[in-house]
Design a protein around this motif. Structure first.
Motif, PDB file in Angstrom:
ATOM      1  N   GLU A 198      11.131  21.134  -5.120  1.00  0.00           N
ATOM      2  CA  GLU A 198       9.854  21.724  -4.699  1.00  0.00           C
ATOM      3  C   GLU A 198       9.069  20.725  -3.844  1.00  0.00           C
ATOM      4  N   LYS A 199       9.066  19.472  -4.281  1.00  0.00           N
ATOM      5  CA  LYS A 199       8.337  18.431  -3.532  1.00  0.00           C
ATOM      6  C   LYS A 199       8.981  18.227  -2.160  1.00  0.00           C
ATOM      7  N   LYS A 200      10.330  18.245  -2.142  1.00  0.00           N
ATOM      8  CA  LYS A 200      11.018  18.070  -0.849  1.00  0.00           C
ATOM      9  C   LYS A 200      10.627  19.203   0.109  1.00  0.00           C
ATOM     10  N   GLY A 226       3.468  -2.238  -6.022  1.00  0.00           N
ATOM     11  CA  GLY A 226       3.338  -1.232  -4.968  1.00  0.00           C
ATOM     12  C   GLY A 226       2.562  -0.028  -5.437  1.00  0.00           C
ATOM     13  N   HIS A 227       1.725   0.466  -4.523  1.00  0.00           N
ATOM     14  CA  HIS A 227       0.957   1.679  -4.791  1.00  0.00           C
ATOM     15  C   HIS A 227       1.739   2.889  -4.305  1.00  0.00           C
ATOM     16  N   SER A 228       2.092   3.789  -5.187  1.00  0.00           N
ATOM     17  CA  SER A 228       2.704   5.068  -4.839  1.00  0.00           C
ATOM     18  C   SER A 228       3.938   4.878  -3.949  1.00  0.00           C
ATOM     19  N   MET A 229       3.887   5.223  -2.656  1.00  0.00           N
ATOM     20  CA  MET A 229       5.057   4.987  -1.788  1.00  0.00           C
ATOM     21  C   MET A 229       5.427   3.501  -1.790  1.00  0.00           C
ATOM     22  N   GLY A 230       4.414   2.629  -1.874  1.00  0.00           N
ATOM     23  CA  GLY A 230       4.679   1.184  -1.951  1.00  0.00           C
ATOM     24  C   GLY A 230       5.445   0.846  -3.231  1.00  0.00           C
ATOM     25  N   GLY A 231       5.219   1.622  -4.298  1.00  0.00           N
ATOM     26  CA  GLY A 231       5.959   1.428  -5.552  1.00  0.00           C
ATOM     27  C   GLY A 231       7.417   1.831  -5.383  1.00  0.00           C
ATOM     28  N   TYR A 232       7.643   2.908  -4.593  1.00  0.00           N
ATOM     29  CA  TYR A 232       9.043   3.304  -4.333  1.00  0.00           C
ATOM     30  C   TYR A 232       9.747   2.148  -3.587  1.00  0.00           C
ATOM     31  N   ALA A 233       8.999   1.517  -2.676  1.00  0.00           N
ATOM     32  CA  ALA A 233       9.580   0.383  -1.917  1.00  0.00           C
ATOM     33  C   ALA A 233       9.806  -0.819  -2.847  1.00  0.00           C
ATOM     34  N   GLY A 251      -8.357   8.613 -10.286  1.00  0.00           N
ATOM     35  CA  GLY A 251      -7.312   9.415  -9.662  1.00  0.00           C
ATOM     36  C   GLY A 251      -6.127   8.532  -9.270  1.00  0.00           C
ATOM     37  N   HIS A 252      -5.749   8.648  -7.971  1.00  0.00           N
ATOM     38  CA  HIS A 252      -4.537   7.993  -7.466  1.00  0.00           C
ATOM     39  C   HIS A 252      -4.871   6.641  -6.829  1.00  0.00           C
ATOM     40  N   MET A 253      -6.156   6.228  -6.892  1.00  0.00           N
ATOM     41  CA  MET A 253      -6.606   5.094  -6.087  1.00  0.00           C
ATOM     42  C   MET A 253      -7.276   4.023  -6.934  1.00  0.00           C
ATOM     43  N   ALA A 257      11.622   9.498   4.469  1.00  0.00           N
ATOM     44  CA  ALA A 257      12.039   8.385   3.596  1.00  0.00           C
ATOM     45  C   ALA A 257      11.847   8.769   2.133  1.00  0.00           C
ATOM     46  N   MET A 258      10.725   9.406   1.841  1.00  0.00           N
ATOM     47  CA  MET A 258      10.453   9.761   0.433  1.00  0.00           C
ATOM     48  C   MET A 258      11.384  10.880  -0.028  1.00  0.00           C
ATOM     49  N   ILE A 259      11.659  11.838   0.872  1.00  0.00           N
ATOM     50  CA  ILE A 259      12.608  12.914   0.528  1.00  0.00           C
ATOM     51  C   ILE A 259      13.971  12.313   0.165  1.00  0.00           C
ATOM     52  N   HIS A 292       0.840  -1.212   0.000  1.00  0.00           N
ATOM     53  CA  HIS A 292       0.000   0.000   0.000  1.00  0.00           C
ATOM     54  C   HIS A 292       0.874   1.261   0.000  1.00  0.00           C
ATOM     55  N   GLY A 293       0.215   2.404  -0.111  1.00  0.00           N
ATOM     56  CA  GLY A 293       0.921   3.687  -0.113  1.00  0.00           C
ATOM     57  C   GLY A 293       0.751   4.442   1.188  1.00  0.00           C
ATOM     58  N   PHE A 294       1.089   5.726   1.140  1.00  0.00           N
ATOM     59  CA  PHE A 294       1.094   6.639   2.292  1.00  0.00           C
ATOM     60  C   PHE A 294      -0.288   7.241   2.482  1.00  0.00           C
ATOM     61  N   PRO A 295      -0.793   7.340   3.651  1.00  0.00           N
ATOM     62  CA  PRO A 295      -0.476   6.702   4.923  1.00  0.00           C
ATOM     63  C   PRO A 295      -1.563   5.655   5.182  1.00  0.00           C
ATOM     64  N   ASN A 308      -3.575  13.272  -9.100  1.00  0.00           N
ATOM     65  CA  ASN A 308      -2.898  14.537  -8.753  1.00  0.00           C
ATOM     66  C   ASN A 308      -1.521  14.310  -8.147  1.00  0.00           C
ATOM     67  N   ILE A 309      -1.168  13.057  -7.866  1.00  0.00           N
ATOM     68  CA  ILE A 309       0.102  12.782  -7.169  1.00  0.00           C
ATOM     69  C   ILE A 309       1.143  12.238  -8.155  1.00  0.00           C
ATOM     70  N   ALA A 310       0.783  11.139  -8.836  1.00  0.00           N
ATOM     71  CA  ALA A 310       1.721  10.548  -9.797  1.00  0.00           C
ATOM     72  C   ALA A 310       1.569  11.265 -11.134  1.00  0.00           C
ATOM     73  N   GLN A 331       7.878  20.966   0.101  1.00  0.00           N
ATOM     74  CA  GLN A 331       6.478  20.752   0.552  1.00  0.00           C
ATOM     75  C   GLN A 331       6.443  19.724   1.676  1.00  0.00           C
ATOM     76  N   ARG A 332       7.215  18.645   1.495  1.00  0.00           N
ATOM     77  CA  ARG A 332       7.195  17.587   2.511  1.00  0.00           C
ATOM     78  C   ARG A 332       7.777  18.104   3.827  1.00  0.00           C
ATOM     79  N   LEU A 333       8.861  18.921   3.725  1.00  0.00           N
ATOM     80  CA  LEU A 333       9.470  19.447   4.960  1.00  0.00           C
ATOM     81  C   LEU A 333       8.460  20.332   5.701  1.00  0.00           C
TER      82      LEU A 333
HETATM   83  C1  MLT Z   1       1.429   7.835  -1.644  1.00  0.00           C
HETATM   84  O1  MLT Z   1       0.275   7.805  -2.110  1.00  0.00           O
HETATM   85  O2  MLT Z   1       1.997   6.822  -1.238  1.00  0.00           O
HETATM   86  C2  MLT Z   1       2.135   9.171  -1.549  1.00  0.00           C
HETATM   87  O3  MLT Z   1       1.266  10.191  -1.876  1.00  0.00           O
HETATM   88  C3  MLT Z   1       3.339   9.189  -2.424  1.00  0.00           C
HETATM   89  C4  MLT Z   1       4.052  10.499  -2.412  1.00  0.00           C
HETATM   90  O4  MLT Z   1       3.702  11.420  -1.649  1.00  0.00           O
HETATM   91  O5  MLT Z   1       5.028  10.633  -3.188  1.00  0.00           O
END
Ligand code: MLT
Length: 278
Positions: A129-131, A94-101, A244-246, A191-193, A29-32, A218-220, A133-135
């Protein structure tokens, strides 16, 4: 569906479900969110595959020790599960963050994969820019902004059409996401940053890659997303309209069918020792 738990020093509780028999497909799964997000897909694909759905440490009922958790740590927790289940090779989606994993897993344990699925996910690192936003969000979490952040964020993961049609699903996902602790939210954003660009892993991939893309995501929406879909040697690319993202909720039937077509191809390659010409 059977729920299992592994316990290690690093992951005092690593919880996952196992459903069905056949080639193993692990869904991240993805975040959170938590593993439950895949329920509709599990119901469909567990008729043909052994589907394993972990809660990533820090989500659902899984925990990690300490304050820090890298994307590679998430991948290592999946390796623990694969080893515990005595799985030789897996299809890992993996979905989104799960895809990064999943991409980190491919980099760390390439010999363990039959295929990689990127569901509303991509291989490039965060932009500056994304970093930033996350910070800012991390600062907000530290000041107690967790709940309004999650309540505002979850609906934005869905397309406009889904937001009106799937109100109950959005409500229940929001309630579950609210169970995620501040410590986990902060660790996931860090972790994502810190995650590296993994496009070279795609280029080097010896296994097929599945891409699930939502037209209204709106995310990917990474500029290079479509270019990334041709980096690996073999790509299955599906673009869903009004999604969308889901996709696992908004287009669960299409996603399940497309994931099964992909898995069928990965398993056929395995059974026949097929290697594509470069
Ligand atoms: C997610 O859905 O896992 C996150 O939105 C991914 C992200 O913020 O890059």
């Amino acid at each position: 569906m059977e729920r299992k738990v592994i316990s290690t020093e690093r992951f005092p509780k690593l919880s996952y479900t196992v459903s069905g028999k056949g080639y193993p497909v692990i869904l991240l799964h993805g975040f959170p969110l938590d593993g439950k997000i895949w329920d509709n897909v599990v119901t469909r694909i567990s008729k043909e595959y052994c589907v394993i759905v972990p809660d990533i440490p820090g989500c659902g009922s899984s925990h990690f020790a300490g304050e820090v958790l890298s994307i590679e740590d998430m991948a290592k927790s999946i390796k623990l599960i694969a080893d515990h289940e005595k799985l030789d090779k897996i299809i890992l989606a993996g979905h989104s963050m799960g895809g990064y994993a999943a991409l980190a897993f491919a980099a760390l344990f390439p010999g363990k994969l039959l295929g990689i699925g990127l569901v509303h996910s991509f291989a490039t690192a965060d932009s500056e820019e994304k970093k930033d936003q996350r910070l800012k969000s991390i600062e907000l979490f530290k000041k107690g902004g967790r709940e309004p952040f999650i309540r505002q964020m979850i609906p934005t993961l869905f397309s406009a059409a889904s937001r009106t049609e799937l109100t109950e699903a959005i409500r229940s996902i929001t309630e579950r996401a609210l169970l995620t602790e501040n410590k986990s939210l902060i660790a996931f954003y860090n972790a994502m940053i810190n995650r590296p660009d993994r496009t070279s892993n795609l280029k080097d991939s010896t296994v097929p890659v599945l891409w699930i893309i939502g037209e209204d995501d709106n995310i990917a929406i990474n500029k290079n997303l479509m270019q990334q879909t041709s980096l690996a040697n073999v790509n299955f690319v599906y673009v869903y309209s009004h999604c969308g993202h889901m996709g696992m909720i908004e287009a669960d039937e299409a996603l399940s069918n497309d994931l099964m077509s992909f898995a069928e191809y990965c398993c056929w390659r395995d059974r026949t020792n097929y290697v594509e010409k470069g």
